[in-house]
Design a protein around this motif. Structure first.
Motif, PDB file in Angstrom:
ATOM      1  N   THR A   8       0.827  -1.202   0.000  1.00 27.87           N
ATOM      2  CA  THR A   8       0.000   0.000   0.000  1.00 27.87           C
ATOM      3  C   THR A   8       0.864   1.256   0.000  1.00 27.87           C
ATOM      4  N   ASP A   9       1.903   1.267   0.821  1.00 27.75           N
ATOM      5  CA  ASP A   9       2.826   2.407   0.838  1.00 27.75           C
ATOM      6  C   ASP A   9       3.428   2.643  -0.537  1.00 27.75           C
ATOM      7  N   GLU A  10       3.781   1.558  -1.212  1.00 20.21           N
ATOM      8  CA  GLU A  10       4.390   1.683  -2.535  1.00 20.21           C
ATOM      9  C   GLU A  10       3.399   2.252  -3.543  1.00 20.21           C
ATOM     10  N   HIS A  11       2.137   1.822  -3.439  1.00 20.04           N
ATOM     11  CA  HIS A  11       1.117   2.362  -4.346  1.00 20.04           C
ATOM     12  C   HIS A  11       0.908   3.858  -4.103  1.00 20.04           C
ATOM     13  N   ARG A  13       3.120   5.917  -2.905  1.00 19.85           N
ATOM     14  CA  ARG A  13       4.307   6.592  -3.434  1.00 19.85           C
ATOM     15  C   ARG A  13       4.191   6.768  -4.949  1.00 19.85           C
ATOM     16  N   GLU A  14       3.780   5.710  -5.650  1.00 20.19           N
ATOM     17  CA  GLU A  14       3.645   5.800  -7.099  1.00 20.19           C
ATOM     18  C   GLU A  14       2.606   6.853  -7.496  1.00 20.19           C
ATOM     19  N   TYR A  15       1.519   6.922  -6.717  1.00 22.04           N
ATOM     20  CA  TYR A  15       0.477   7.917  -7.024  1.00 22.04           C
ATOM     21  C   TYR A  15       1.003   9.335  -6.836  1.00 22.04           C
ATOM     22  N   LEU A  16       1.741   9.565  -5.726  1.00 19.93           N
ATOM     23  CA  LEU A  16       2.267  10.900  -5.465  1.00 19.93           C
ATOM     24  C   LEU A  16       3.295  11.306  -6.528  1.00 19.93           C
ATOM     25  N   ILE A  17       4.110  10.335  -6.949  1.00 19.60           N
ATOM     26  CA  ILE A  17       5.074  10.626  -8.005  1.00 19.60           C
ATOM     27  C   ILE A  17       4.353  10.944  -9.313  1.00 19.60           C
ATOM     28  N   TYR A  18       3.300  10.183  -9.603  1.00 19.50           N
ATOM     29  CA  TYR A  18       2.533  10.399 -10.832  1.00 19.50           C
ATOM     30  C   TYR A  18       1.883  11.778 -10.842  1.00 19.50           C
ATOM     31  N   ARG A  19       1.372  12.203  -9.667  1.00 23.25           N
ATOM     32  CA  ARG A  19       0.712  13.507  -9.577  1.00 23.25           C
ATOM     33  C   ARG A  19       1.699  14.652  -9.406  1.00 23.25           C
ATOM     34  N   GLY A  20       2.947  14.331  -9.129  1.00 19.07           N
ATOM     35  CA  GLY A  20       3.943  15.382  -8.936  1.00 19.07           C
ATOM     36  C   GLY A  20       3.888  16.039  -7.576  1.00 19.07           C
ATOM     37  N   PHE A  21       3.324  15.380  -6.581  1.00 17.94           N
ATOM     38  CA  PHE A  21       3.216  15.940  -5.230  1.00 17.94           C
ATOM     39  C   PHE A  21       4.515  15.661  -4.471  1.00 17.94           C
ATOM     40  N   THR A  22       5.553  16.398  -4.813  1.00 19.81           N
ATOM     41  CA  THR A  22       6.872  16.116  -4.240  1.00 19.81           C
ATOM     42  C   THR A  22       6.928  16.407  -2.752  1.00 19.81           C
ATOM     43  N   ASN A  23       6.262  17.473  -2.311  1.00 25.23           N
ATOM     44  CA  ASN A  23       6.273  17.790  -0.887  1.00 25.23           C
ATOM     45  C   ASN A  23       5.568  16.713  -0.076  1.00 25.23           C
ATOM     46  N   ALA A  24       4.438  16.261  -0.587  1.00 24.55           N
ATOM     47  CA  ALA A  24       3.712  15.188   0.099  1.00 24.55           C
ATOM     48  C   ALA A  24       4.544  13.907   0.133  1.00 24.55           C
ATOM     49  N   LEU A  25       5.292  13.671  -0.972  1.00 23.04           N
ATOM     50  CA  LEU A  25       6.143  12.485  -1.020  1.00 23.04           C
ATOM     51  C   LEU A  25       7.254  12.567   0.023  1.00 23.04           C
ATOM     52  N   LYS A  26       7.834  13.760   0.192  1.00 22.01           N
ATOM     53  CA  LYS A  26       8.873  13.929   1.204  1.00 22.01           C
ATOM     54  C   LYS A  26       8.321  13.676   2.604  1.00 22.01           C
ATOM     55  N   HIS A  27       7.122  14.198   2.875  1.00 25.24           N
ATOM     56  CA  HIS A  27       6.505  13.979   4.183  1.00 25.24           C
ATOM     57  C   HIS A  27       6.187  12.501   4.399  1.00 25.24           C
ATOM     58  N   LEU A  28       5.737  11.833   3.329  1.00 28.83           N
ATOM     59  CA  LEU A  28       5.445  10.408   3.439  1.00 28.83           C
ATOM     60  C   LEU A  28       6.710   9.621   3.770  1.00 28.83           C
ATOM     61  N   ASP A  29       7.791   9.893   3.049  1.00 30.65           N
ATOM     62  CA  ASP A  29       9.053   9.192   3.313  1.00 30.65           C
ATOM     63  C   ASP A  29       9.550   9.466   4.725  1.00 30.65           C
ATOM     64  N   SER A  30       9.386  10.700   5.170  1.00 27.70           N
ATOM     65  CA  SER A  30       9.819  11.053   6.524  1.00 27.70           C
ATOM     66  C   SER A  30       9.002  10.317   7.572  1.00 27.70           C
ATOM     67  N   ASP A  31       7.694  10.253   7.358  1.00 28.28           N
ATOM     68  CA  ASP A  31       6.832   9.557   8.321  1.00 28.28           C
ATOM     69  C   ASP A  31       7.099   8.055   8.326  1.00 28.28           C
ATOM     70  N   ILE A  32       7.348   7.479   7.141  1.00 25.57           N
ATOM     71  CA  ILE A  32       7.646   6.049   7.073  1.00 25.57           C
ATOM     72  C   ILE A  32       8.946   5.741   7.790  1.00 25.57           C
ATOM     73  N   LYS A  33       9.930   6.612   7.614  1.00 30.58           N
ATOM     74  CA  LYS A  33      11.226   6.411   8.272  1.00 30.58           C
ATOM     75  C   LYS A  33      11.098   6.486   9.788  1.00 30.58           C
TER      76      LYS A  33
END
Length: 674
Positions: A8-11, A13-33
């Motif tokens: 689910t996390d990977e999906h 991530r792929e959606y955020l990359i597809y939409r270009g939501f780079t800030n949201a992607l950074k927050h997601l990676d930070s929260d996952i870490k």
């Protein structure tokens, strides 16, 4: 559940990359870490706890356990509180023992100073306050069991099982509201009503394991070579369909709980009643038998509703009868990704502590996976390497065979070469190495170059090239003798000793299996086994037969008391026997011939692990039937698996599967004993 969260996390991530939501992607990676639940990956949670213990970080250890308690354990019903408390007690004892074993007595005293107010009222800690003042506590009758690796492994596996069951059942847990309105998880009703086993029932099971019937010794000269107390594999009994559902379920539950305790070894000094909860939960997981693979079949289709890489564990049923029992449950799967090219060999040592892996670029990695995955040594070779084998005594030594006629003896602890032996310039390709169980000698198979003169352009020619089979003394580092290969000197692809080193079996490029008497150093028998080359040979569990896999795709069991007589024959798909093919974009194709072990047995000799295009496959041996009974797909790989190994040093064994993309998967299995 961990794999579902990861997907689910990977999906996302792929959606955020597809939409270009780079800030949201950074927050997601930070929260996952920063995720303390590690995506519900039990192995990651255990690693985090062990990291705190190894670094003597008592504060972080307490905080992390408190978080797990607030987030997970407190939501369980009160009947499981004693189990959680015993786990916490064992965790702190594990921490203390580590401080003493590492010689950090300051941290030992710090623990008791900071925990005194809390622990002094607890009866289970009453005798532990004298520990810092006991000289040589590892020799003290009371404390010595806690210093054993067996106790540590038991605790870690028990904690792993408890968390696995908790996460596995979360998706079907009945939810209720307590007086405060908080959600409270309820484990399945049959667990609540079960009698929880007492401490006295957690005895060592070695006496039970040794009580199995011995096989009848043979009446020829081979009987002197065979073990005297081998157990005969017995298929687990299936649930009778004629019984009433309620009676069948109750009987199976009781039997499985009793059998589950044979999967682990316990000390009575450390009561871990959680096993009656978690192992029984594992035992009643509804499971569907895998399809049998008929001779000549292609890759078998998965059972409906299950992805190819799924464990044989299914969702916990809410009641009703039970389906046919599966022999293994996949507890976890980890990845070792330090290689950057296709793997040729991947072998675990005899103690089950270290793994050595070799890739096509000549890079050897020596690494451990218990208590955590860690690279111990990296060996680079200027000359091409073709074979690898662990020495048996001492087990820290590694044998490395090259393509230029040399064998190196490498010390993995000192991280240096001890010797380099020049074998034969006319036969420079060291195809196979086998260390005698006594550790005093090793077998070396050397072959001539291909007709082109290139080492790897034609590694296995249609017309077998010349070869030698040599015996070398490990201590003197000298060649002892050269075996006679009849009817002609031929390249030996694979070699294996029996349990005491009195017998040696070899598989050659001419399709012939040869059996050698290592007391007389002569050939006892030989027979044509396969149409094409023999790729892999192993003795069976009782050592009355030999199994082989050949270029013809056949998996055959041979009776060693009757020359050339087949006990059974089954067909395997091409992705289990090779050559292995990895295809890519723009017509890219990589082909790899078999090098390492193509199959491995479990500790009972009842099941076999083989290669496949997406991961390891486990089959139940079927005693002469024209099909292999497939019981579990380990999955996890994106490239063809080319070699396997099965570490059965403990009953919760680890399957190693290595692939052409350089990835190695470690699948931890829980065996359900019959």
């Amino acid at each position: 559940m961990g794999s579902a969260v990861e997907r689910t996390d990977e999906h996302v991530r792929e959606y955020l990359i597809y939409r270009g939501f780079t800030n949201a992607l950074k927050h997601l990676d930070s929260d996952i870490k920063a995720d303390k639940e590690k995506g519900f990956r039990v192995d990651k949670i255990i690693d985090q706890l062990q990291q705190f213990i190894l670094t003597f970080d008592l504060f972080s250890l307490k905080e992390y356990w408190l978080y797990l308690d607030r987030r997970l354990f407190c939501r369980l019903e009160d009947i499981y509180r004693s189990t959680v408390n015993k786990l916490r007690t064992s965790l702190f004892r594990y921490y203390i023992i580590n401080t003493i074993q590492k010689g950090n007595l300051e941290k030992t005293q710090e623990f008791f100073q900071k925990q005194a107010l809390e622990l002094q009222t607890q009866a289970e800690w009453r005798d532990w306050f004298v520990l810092p003042f006991v000289p040589n506590p590892e020799q003290n009758p009371f404390f010595s069991p806690y210093f054993s690796r067996q106790w540590a492994d038991t605790f870690l596996v028990s904690l792993h099982n408890f968390l696995s069951v908790l996460f596995q059942c979360m998706h079907i847990l009945q939810l209720g509201r307590d007086r405060d309105g908080s959600v409270q998880h309820k484990l399945p009703p049959y667990v609540q009503n079960m009698d929880r086993l007492g401490d006295t029932e957690l005895d060592l099971v070695s006496s039970q394991r040794a009580s199995s019937a011995a096989t009848t010794p043979s009446r020829n000269f081979f009987s002197t070579f065979l073990p005297q107390a081998k157990r005969t594999p017995i298929k687990p009994a299936l649930v009778s369909s004629g019984s009433s559902p309620s009676q069948t379920t109750a009987d199976v539950l009781n039997n499985r709980v009793n059998r589950s305790f044979k999967c682990l070894t316990f000390y009575t000094t450390e009561p871990l009643c959680l096993t009656s909860v978690c192992l029984s939960l594992f035992g009643v997981v509804g499971q569907t038998p895998e399809k049998k693979v008929e001779v000549g079949d292609a890759e078998p289709t998965e059972t409906s509703g299950d992805p190819p890489d799924s464990s044989s564990s299914r969702s916990c049923g809410a009641g009703g009868g039970l389906s046919a029992e599966q022999p293994f449950i996949k507890l976890s799967q980890e990845e070792y990704g330090e290689h950057h090219s296709a793997i040729m060999h991947c072998r675990v040592d005899s103690s089950g502590r270290r793994v050595a892996s070799l890739d096509v670029d000549g890079v050897i990695k020596v690494w451990s996976f218990n208590p955590m995955m860690q690279t111990k040594a990296t060996i680079m070779s200027k000359s091409p390497l073709l074979s690898l084998e662990w020495a048996t005594k001492p087990d820290r030594l590694l044998l490395l065979g090259s393509g230029v006629g040399t064998v190196r003896l490498y010390d993995t602890e000192a991280k240096k070469n001890l010797y380099e032996m020049n074998i034969d310039e006319t036969h420079p390709r060291i195809l196979s190495l086998a260390s005698s169980p006594s550790g005093s000698s090793f077998i070396c198979s050397a072959a001539a170059l291909g007709q082109s003169g290139n080492l790897e352009s034609s590694p296995r020619l249609p017309i077998p090239v010349s070869g030698q089979l040599l015996l070398w003394d490990t201590k003197t580092v000298k060649q002892q003798l050269q075996f006679s290969l009849e009817p002609e000197p031929v390249a030996i692809n694979c070699t294996a000793f029996n349990h005491n080193g009195n017998l040696l079996v070899t598989g050659a490029a001419d399709g012939v299996i040869r059996l050698f008497d290592m007391q007389r150093y002569e050939s006892a028998m030989s027979w044509r086994a396969h149409d094409g080359e023999v790729y892999s040979v192993e003795f069976s569990y009782d050592e009355n037969t030999v199994f082989s896999v050949g270029e013809d795709g056949k998996f055959i069991q041979w009776n060693i008391h009757r020359c050339g007589v087949k006990q059974s024959e089954q067909g395997l798909p091409q992705d289990a026997t090779g050559p292995f093919v990895l295809s890519g974009y723009s017509g890219y194709k990589q082909v790899q011939v078999p090098r390492g072990r193509l199959f491995a047995f479990d500790s009972e000799g009842q099941h076999i692990l083989t290669c496949s295009s997406s991961g390891g496959l486990i089959y139940r041996l079927t005693n002469g039937q024209p099909a292999l009974d497939r019981v579990l797909s380990l999955g996890g790989h994106k490239a063809p698996v080319v070699t396997v190994d099965w570490c059965s040093a403990v009953d919760c064994g680890t399957c190693l599967t290595a692939s052409m993309d350089g990835k190695i998967k470690l699948s931890t299995l829980l065996a359900q004993k019959s």
